[in-house]
Design an enzyme around this catalytic site. Sequence first.
Site, PDB file in Angstrom:
ATOM      1  N   GLY A 169       1.936  -9.535 -13.859  1.00  0.00           N
ATOM      2  CA  GLY A 169       3.044  -8.631 -14.148  1.00  0.00           C
ATOM      3  C   GLY A 169       2.603  -7.181 -14.063  1.00  0.00           C
ATOM      4  N   GLY A 170       3.127  -6.363 -14.956  1.00  0.00           N
ATOM      5  CA  GLY A 170       2.794  -4.936 -14.955  1.00  0.00           C
ATOM      6  C   GLY A 170       1.323  -4.662 -15.181  1.00  0.00           C
ATOM      7  N   GLY A 404      -9.319   7.397  20.939  1.00  0.00           N
ATOM      8  CA  GLY A 404      -9.019   8.039  19.661  1.00  0.00           C
ATOM      9  C   GLY A 404      -9.932   7.557  18.551  1.00  0.00           C
ATOM     10  N   ALA A 405     -10.461   6.344  18.692  1.00  0.00           N
ATOM     11  CA  ALA A 405     -11.363   5.817  17.666  1.00  0.00           C
ATOM     12  C   ALA A 405     -12.656   6.634  17.600  1.00  0.00           C
ATOM     13  CB  ALA A 405     -11.675   4.346  17.934  1.00  0.00           C
TER      14      ALA A 405
END
Length: 508
Positions: A169-170, A404-405
């Site tokens: 949960g939280g 681009g790498a």
Amino acid sequence: MSSTIEELERRRAAARLGGGQKRIDAQHAKGKLTARERVEVLLDQGSFEELDMYVEHNAVDFGMADQIVPGDGVVTGSGTINGRLVFVFSQDFTVFGGSLSERHAQKICKIMDMAMKVGAPVIGLNDSGGARIQEGVASLAGYAEVFQRNVLASGVVPQLSLIMGPCAGGAVYSPAMTDFIFMVKDSSYMFVTGPDVVKTVTNEIVTQEELGGAVTHTTKSGVADVAFDNDIEALLAARDFVDFLPASNRESVPERPCDDPWDRIEESLDTLIPPSANQPYDMHECVRKVLDEGEFFEIQPTHAANILIGFGRIEGRTVGVVANQPMVLAGVLDINSSKKAARFVRFCDAFDIPILTFVDVPGFLPGVGQEHSGIIKHGAKLLFAYAEATVPKITVITRKAYGGAYDVMASKHLRGDLNYAWPTAEIAVMGAKGAVEIIFRGKTPEEIAERTAEYEARFANPFVAASKGFIDEVILPHSTRRRIALGLRKLRNKQLENPWKKHDNIPL
């Protein structure tokens, strides 16, 4: 006076017993240590100083007024790990299932506030059934108070979470905002909604372990960093791990004596790169042979294994390592590896830990799935992280650095301080075959082969980039450790500041 001392001892004994011997035995039967036993293993012997041992919850509904246990389900305080101060909280599953109440949260917040004031790491040992339902919104408020402190402490003091039982949960969001998460196999799990809710809403049948166990989160989701076989292993690893980290963003990296010569020549690196460009090799070997005594604490070893991240030392001082791994997907960058490395780079930058980058990257992973899942945005995270980092950055290109790498992997253009290449490095827009097929589209296979050989001779080397100043030096592989050690010495007093801003807007 003697009666007062007796009362003190009685109250201490009650607090130490937690939820009682029966529940302690149940905890041991599951192969788990109790909250106090975990603290004893984690910290130096006799160094733990407990705070708030006598704190009690303030709930009165649902019969809670008759169920009061001193300490209220969490052990908090401070101690040392190898002589260095840390603050710790350890949730006690024997008390109301370790559930978080208002007072339980206040205890955690108190030690987090102290850690921020004095500049020391916070280690959370999580073992909790979640919010204490009997307290309603007060327990939710307690969680939010802890979350707020996680955010304020981020980048100020290191935060380490050990998940040693349920965390649902939280409750999962506090560890998620800490810097690193360790889990224990078969006894810890994290999920926002459990198997029963999943079955009700989506009709999927899944076990707790499959949904949010240690293996799931360290391989598939990447939520956790490392999975260990039992509590003892996880706690001892945490001791080793904290040794790499500075106490806070105001302190320099820790330094330990080192007998490994800084100028050690590692001849075997000269033959690490295979003769064929398509043949993989294990980047672990390169990393370990460069670092002090071959020691490398790898983070997320089983998630996005096409990139390696972790901590080591050079001349006894901590460094962060990022390295493409040719053994997995040829070391390509994809969504998961970009996110994994980006967060690590940002952690290192926040705590002034120098970054070593070993590059062998053929580019970004092509594919409809990658594009539709946002490789552009996720790849930009790694680019952004390297570009904003102001710590010392040393890069070694071992083989491929394409497209681009090449830019993304701590290139000179992203303010790399020292960028080296081995003679085997190939720095180009793309591989020779692909480039020639685009440039000379429609040519015969013989002409393509001839042009490919020409392209390789022209670009498949580090010298074009070196001639433009993008590579500082082409170095012999065996001298890599020596070059890095000298570089880190030079850069120890590096000063570089980004333009003033409230904060940046990294492409999340």
